[in-house]
Design an enzyme around this catalytic site. Structure first.
Site, PDB file in Angstrom:
ATOM      1  N   ASP A  28    -107.648 -15.715   0.130  1.00 39.94           N
ATOM      2  CA  ASP A  28    -106.441 -15.071   0.650  1.00 39.94           C
ATOM      3  C   ASP A  28    -106.596 -13.564   0.538  1.00 39.94           C
ATOM      4  OD1 ASP A  28    -103.723 -14.879   1.622  1.00 39.94           O
ATOM      5  OD2 ASP A  28    -103.152 -14.328  -0.420  1.00 39.94           O
ATOM      6  N   SER A  29    -105.763 -12.858   1.298  1.00 40.54           N
ATOM      7  CA  SER A  29    -105.779 -11.400   1.221  1.00 40.54           C
ATOM      8  C   SER A  29    -105.237 -10.902  -0.118  1.00 40.54           C
ATOM      9  CB  SER A  29    -104.938 -10.825   2.354  1.00 40.54           C
ATOM     10  OG  SER A  29    -103.598 -11.269   2.209  1.00 40.54           O
TER      11      SER A  29
ATOM     12  N   TYR B 159    -103.582  -7.652   4.709  1.00 35.19           N
ATOM     13  CA  TYR B 159    -104.439  -7.710   5.893  1.00 35.19           C
ATOM     14  C   TYR B 159    -103.623  -7.549   7.178  1.00 35.19           C
ATOM     15  CZ  TYR B 159    -108.606  -9.524   3.411  1.00 35.19           C
ATOM     16  OH  TYR B 159    -109.707  -9.678   2.606  1.00 35.19           O
ATOM     17  N   GLY B 160    -102.334  -7.843   7.115  1.00 32.62           N
ATOM     18  CA  GLY B 160    -101.474  -7.873   8.298  1.00 32.62           C
ATOM     19  C   GLY B 160    -101.647  -6.687   9.244  1.00 32.62           C
TER      20      GLY B 160
ATOM     21  N   CYS C 143    -104.504 -17.715   4.288  1.00 31.24           N
ATOM     22  CA  CYS C 143    -103.966 -16.441   4.776  1.00 31.24           C
ATOM     23  C   CYS C 143    -103.849 -16.569   6.283  1.00 31.24           C
ATOM     24  CB  CYS C 143    -104.925 -15.314   4.399  1.00 31.24           C
ATOM     25  SG  CYS C 143    -104.560 -13.731   5.176  1.00 31.24           S
ATOM     26  N   ASN C 144    -102.643 -16.387   6.815  1.00 31.24           N
ATOM     27  CA  ASN C 144    -102.433 -16.568   8.247  1.00 31.24           C
ATOM     28  C   ASN C 144    -103.214 -15.552   9.087  1.00 31.24           C
ATOM     29  OD1 ASN C 144    -100.040 -18.606   9.052  1.00 31.24           O
ATOM     30  ND2 ASN C 144     -99.732 -17.835   6.989  1.00 31.24           N
ATOM     31  N   THR C 145    -103.248 -14.296   8.641  1.00 28.14           N
ATOM     32  CA  THR C 145    -103.947 -13.261   9.403  1.00 28.14           C
ATOM     33  C   THR C 145    -105.438 -13.581   9.488  1.00 28.14           C
ATOM     34  OG1 THR C 145    -102.341 -11.723   8.439  1.00 28.14           O
ATOM     35  CG2 THR C 145    -104.152 -10.773   9.693  1.00 28.14           C
TER      36      THR C 145
ATOM     37  N   GLU D 216     -94.510  -8.772  -2.713  1.00 30.60           N
ATOM     38  CA  GLU D 216     -95.500  -8.234  -3.656  1.00 30.60           C
ATOM     39  C   GLU D 216     -94.817  -7.421  -4.754  1.00 30.60           C
ATOM     40  OE1 GLU D 216     -99.125  -8.087  -3.705  1.00 30.60           O
ATOM     41  OE2 GLU D 216     -99.270  -9.698  -2.219  1.00 30.60           O
TER      42      GLU D 216
ATOM     43  N   CYS E  84     -96.643 -17.034   7.145  1.00 34.92           N
ATOM     44  CA  CYS E  84     -97.285 -16.112   6.195  1.00 34.92           C
ATOM     45  C   CYS E  84     -97.128 -16.743   4.823  1.00 34.92           C
ATOM     46  CB  CYS E  84     -96.607 -14.745   6.220  1.00 34.92           C
ATOM     47  SG  CYS E  84     -97.189 -13.630   4.912  1.00 34.92           S
ATOM     48  N   THR E  85     -98.207 -16.779   4.054  1.00 35.28           N
ATOM     49  CA  THR E  85     -98.167 -17.512   2.784  1.00 35.28           C
ATOM     50  C   THR E  85     -97.317 -16.810   1.718  1.00 35.28           C
ATOM     51  OG1 THR E  85    -100.311 -16.529   2.247  1.00 35.28           O
ATOM     52  CG2 THR E  85    -100.305 -18.758   3.118  1.00 35.28           C
ATOM     53  N   HIS E  86     -96.881 -15.573   1.985  1.00 36.51           N
ATOM     54  CA  HIS E  86     -95.939 -14.932   1.055  1.00 36.51           C
ATOM     55  C   HIS E  86     -94.520 -15.463   1.233  1.00 36.51           C
ATOM     56  CE1 HIS E  86     -99.112 -11.916   0.587  1.00 36.51           C
ATOM     57  NE2 HIS E  86     -98.447 -11.424  -0.441  1.00 36.51           N
TER      58      HIS E  86
END
Lengths: 273, 273
Positions: free
Chosen positions: B9-10, B41-42, B72-74, B151, B184-186
């Site tokens: 993941d980012s 990364y977005g 990570c989706n991006t 974050e 998005c995994t967040h």
């Protein structure tokens, strides 16, 4: 690829799986084969179920299918492994998708399973669940009255409610489960009755929906998804009464089925070719 | 097999996917690598995201992984296809599982997607959805404030609510959707806020849960499931602040993480080996 997906079942119960497959994969063509003449498979011996299943499979292999979905829990319990080994195309059963979905939603790791005598005796669900998570506790229960009830079209009302209530009693008495797998493709037709009887705190899993989703993944994984612009004509085959099959199918699908043919399986080879 | 599953993941967002993987696959060992130093990364270019992702992948390939999960989706949007072609092990991203789950639950075929600028610009979700069902209409929306907010640990309260409400406004104005993918995994960390803002009639899909379920299927399909009796020690790697990573991870997992190491990726090859 423009190859169809084959779906087999002991009778009409697998149409609940086929309906979900067509809904979740509207750009694919399906061939459904229901062995209504020899339904139900639940009380039959393993040997019989294996022979009948191979006859259906060998019939469909002649139609250039790119994937096989075993839309019958009893047939999955007895034949999935050998079919996965022997066939040149991916084979999906209905047991593991239900097991994985139950593991996803269960919080307390106590999972109930209801199915035919054959499915419950095979212990296929407890094995599938425990192979993924040993901590899972399974309460399973055979419900022999459910398939005949559904086949007779008794899906609601006091009589249906009474049968469901009496049959599920042993499971309710051990009601620490938070998730219940409908381990028979007939049972989604009485899902509401089961839900009502078990209570809203129980998450009820329909194997059909879950199997369709996993079929979608396996096709994508093999880069074998089709791209028909308009839904193609699906084909249906039955070994028994055609008009009864058509009536049931038409009551479950949004549009009447068009291609329905009678097939005679007794002369088809009943083992791997 | 006794080989671990790699998860990249980012940053820390992918820990929501890792948590689900560990919950749904408790007999497997995982290695997690979060590129926290270069997160997010977005907003980065495709070229940068590809180079960084390959550095993570090449680092994990040295650890004999049997499967790679791009949490990570991006990174999934920009690299899934080439990683599936180049790597000797199965590769799973977070986009298709979310798409398939949305198709399963949506009744009106109008699906919303929220994600980072990169994910939304890539159109990876609309493409994944429409490749399965052309009739699906997608409303997507980039939500740049969400990742920094998560974050910083702002997960509830008036300030978080205000940010979520303002950001989702354009999506609410076109609110015919019945399903919303958290792309998005967040975002699972603010799922409750999103649900409240969009209303209870909207089904919110977390890609992490769905990805874990599909990883389970692909391992079973390859007969590559592990059978550890007790959950093994998982390993975590970060490129950034170790104490911050540990704090976030420990707040998400039931038990404190034990093995955490710093890794330096800049010198690792940034393309296929």
């Amino acid at each position: 690829m423009k190859q169809p997906i084959g779906v087999i079942d002991s009778g009409v119960g697998g149409l609940t799986v086929a309906r979900e497959l067509m809904r979740q994969l509207p750009r694919e063509r399906f061939i459904y084969l229901g062995d209504t003449k020899r339904c139900p498979y639940g009380p039959r011996s393993e040997e019989e179920v294996r022979a009948y299943t191979w006859q259906m499979v060998n019939h469909l292999l002649g139609k250039d299918i790119k994937m096989l979905v075993i839309a019958c829990n009893t047939a999955t319990a007895y034949t999935l492994e050998e079919l996965q080994e022997e066939l040149p195309v991916p084979v999906i059963g209905v047991i593991e998708p239900g097991a994985r979905a139950a593991i996803k939603v269960s919080q307390n790791k106590r999972i109930g399973v209801i199915g035919t005598e054959g499915t419950i005796q095979s212990k296929a669900y407890p094995e599938a669940l425990k192979s993924i998570d040993q901590a899972i506790r399974v309460n399973d229960l055979a419900c022999p009255p459910f398939v005949p009830m559904v086949e007779e079209g008794i899906l609601a009302g006091k009589r249906a409610q009474g049968i469901v209530s009496r049959t599920l009693q042993p499971l309710k008495e051990m009601n620490h489960i938070d998730t219940l797998i409908l381990g028979c493709t007939h049972y989604p037709l009485i899902k509401d009755l089961v839900q009502e009887e078990m209570g809203n705190h129980i998450q009820v899993i329909s194997s059909g929906e879950e199997t369709a989703r996993e079929a979608s993944l396996i096709l994508a994984y093999h880069k074998a998804l089709d791209t028909y612009d308009t839904p193609p004509e699906h084909e249906f085959y039955t070994t028994g009464d055609m008009e009864k099959f058509r009536m049931v199918a038409n009551s479950w699908f949004e549009e009447p089925i068009k291609i329905l043919k009678l097939v005679e399986l007794e002369s088809v080879k009943s083992s791997a070719l």
